[in-house]
Motif scaffolding. Structure first.
Motif, mmCIF file in Angstrom:
data_model
loop_
_atom_site.group_PDB
_atom_site.id
_atom_site.type_symbol
_atom_site.label_atom_id
_atom_site.label_comp_id
_atom_site.label_asym_id
_atom_site.label_seq_id
_atom_site.Cartn_x
_atom_site.Cartn_y
_atom_site.Cartn_z
ATOM 1 N N ALA A 121 0.828 -1.196 0.000
ATOM 2 C CA ALA A 121 0.000 0.000 0.000
ATOM 3 C C ALA A 121 0.868 1.254 0.000
ATOM 4 C CB ALA A 121 -0.913 0.000 1.233
ATOM 5 N N ARG A 122 0.250 2.353 -0.418
ATOM 6 C CA ARG A 122 0.938 3.641 -0.271
ATOM 7 C C ARG A 122 1.322 3.850 1.185
ATOM 8 N NH1 ARG A 122 0.146 7.539 -4.553
ATOM 9 N NH2 ARG A 122 -1.822 7.250 -5.682
ATOM 10 N N SER A 123 2.485 4.441 1.375
ATOM 11 C CA SER A 123 2.940 4.774 2.723
ATOM 12 C C SER A 123 3.961 5.888 2.595
ATOM 13 C CB SER A 123 3.569 3.551 3.406
ATOM 14 O OG SER A 123 4.771 3.178 2.745
ATOM 15 N N ALA A 124 4.406 6.401 3.744
ATOM 16 C CA ALA A 124 5.467 7.412 3.705
ATOM 17 C C ALA A 124 6.755 6.838 3.136
ATOM 18 C CB ALA A 124 5.706 7.962 5.109
ATOM 19 N N LEU A 149 6.824 -0.474 8.960
ATOM 20 C CA LEU A 149 7.078 0.883 8.491
ATOM 21 C C LEU A 149 7.907 1.676 9.490
ATOM 22 C CD1 LEU A 149 3.601 1.849 6.993
ATOM 23 C CD2 LEU A 149 5.710 1.375 5.737
ATOM 24 N N GLY A 150 7.696 1.442 10.775
ATOM 25 C CA GLY A 150 8.405 2.172 11.815
ATOM 26 C C GLY A 150 9.478 1.318 12.459
ATOM 27 N N ARG A 153 -6.593 -8.036 -3.415
ATOM 28 C CA ARG A 153 -6.361 -6.609 -3.194
ATOM 29 C C ARG A 153 -5.173 -6.370 -2.251
ATOM 30 N NH1 ARG A 153 -11.173 -7.853 -4.660
ATOM 31 N NH2 ARG A 153 -12.480 -6.380 -5.841
ATOM 32 N N PRO A 154 -3.976 -6.746 -2.678
ATOM 33 C CA PRO A 154 -2.814 -6.648 -1.772
ATOM 34 C C PRO A 154 -2.521 -5.229 -1.323
ATOM 35 C CG PRO A 154 -2.124 -7.097 -4.031
ATOM 36 C CD PRO A 154 -3.599 -7.300 -3.983
ATOM 37 N N GLU A 196 1.244 -2.790 5.884
ATOM 38 C CA GLU A 196 2.566 -3.415 5.933
ATOM 39 C C GLU A 196 2.566 -4.717 5.121
ATOM 40 O OE1 GLU A 196 4.392 -1.439 9.984
ATOM 41 O OE2 GLU A 196 3.511 -3.431 10.176
ATOM 42 N N ASP A 197 2.992 -5.838 5.754
ATOM 43 C CA ASP A 197 3.082 -7.105 5.022
ATOM 44 C C ASP A 197 1.910 -8.028 5.309
ATOM 45 O OD1 ASP A 197 3.675 -7.649 7.670
ATOM 46 O OD2 ASP A 197 5.229 -9.124 7.212
#
Length: 303
Positions: free
Chosen positions: A44-47, A255-256, A284-285, A290-291
């Protein structure tokens, strides 16, 4: 150096910068064709990954077109993250075979840190390292460019003009506003971390409905991963790890702060979840946090 039929260049290109573009042009000077694999294409979109595979492909094609490269010499393909070296390398090899069959392949890229270890996973391919683009005492990298974009609110320098224009448009979107809030939340999380290894429990519940199996999912409240599907998570102490859990320890899965996931199958639906048809979820991955889609796919039978 032997002129290979195909040069393979793997990257996330978040965003494409002048160093990436120079590496592509150098590879095209030395080899007949270039295959660019867009990493993290299933996330997915992320920072960390603000641009979709389609958006990144558009930026790359525009930058190469501006540099006078014929479109027929470059192939772009999405490359999913598997958080598993063998699975990931198999995708890379298959993509190269799809484009060039069993002809000579060269692998290009800048060998800078742990993230580029993959350059040594293909001993039967020719390694053709790319040159880094130095900025002051360092090397141009996309992490610093994302910091400028989100932390400073600036369109960074050293971008191809087509990419700079795309980022300027991106700043006027609600997606940019959301991801900027996510960026600051992640920086705060990392700043507060004392270095202690982190673990989490993820609850996986499957049920059988009249139309087939369902998985019970929650929605992330934000600011990190706002609105994405998630397996419910509970923080764990290092001395209270669940026995018999499926363990996902890849350091880049979070992500963090790097966090090891311990996935436990539950007999009842976890609180705050709702049923989603499993086939619908698996298709719809990029709607998962995250994972969690990778985990779901690994731990559920084919539908």
């Amino acid at each position: 150096m032997t002129r290979a039929a195909l040069a393979v260049y793997v990257g996330r290109f978040q965003p494409l910068h002048a160093g990436h573009l120079r590496a592509m042009l150098d590879a095209l000077d030395r080899h007949w064709r270039l295959l660019v694999l867009l990493g993290s294409a299933n996330l997915a979109r992320s920072a960390r990954n603000p641009f979709t595979p389609r958006e990144r492909a558009g930026m790359i094609r525009a930058a190469l077109r501006d540099a006078g490269v014929p479109a027929r010499r470059v192939t772009l393909r999405p490359l999913p993250d598997e958080f598993d070296a063998d699975r990931w390398a198999a995708y890379v090899r298959q993509a190269a075979r799809d484009v060039a069959g069993d002809t000579l392949v060269s692998l290009t890229g800048f060998d800078k840190d742990a993230s580029s270890r993959y350059l040594h996973w293909f001993p039967d391919w020719t390694l053709d390292p790319s040159r880094p683009l130095r900025v002051g005492e360092g090397v141009l990298n996309a992490t610093d460019l994302r910091r400028a974009l989100f932390e400073l609110g600036e369109v960074p320098a050293l971008l191809p003009p087509a990419v700079a224009a795309a980022l300027t448009r991106f700043q006027d979107t609600g997606t940019y506003t959301r991801l900027r809030a996510e960026w600051f939340a992640l920086q705060a999380e990392l700043a507060a971390w004392d270095g202690t290894p982190r673990h989490e429990r993820l609850d996986l519940h499957l049920s059988r409905g009249p139309t087939g199996p369902h998985v019970w999912l929650a929605r992330r409240p934000g600011p990190v991963g706002s609105g994405l599907w998630t397996l419910p998570a509970t923080a764990l102490g290092s001395r209270a790890l669940p026995a018999g859990a499926a363990v996902f320890p890849h350091p880049a899965r979070s992500l963090g702060v790097p966090t090891t996931a311990h996935v436990v199958r539950t007999a009842t639906p976890p609180s705050g979840t709702r049923p989603v048809p499993l086939a619908h979820a698996l298709a719809r991955p990029r709607q998962f946090f995250e994972d969690h889609h990778v985990i779901l796919r690994r731990l559920t039978p084919p539908t």
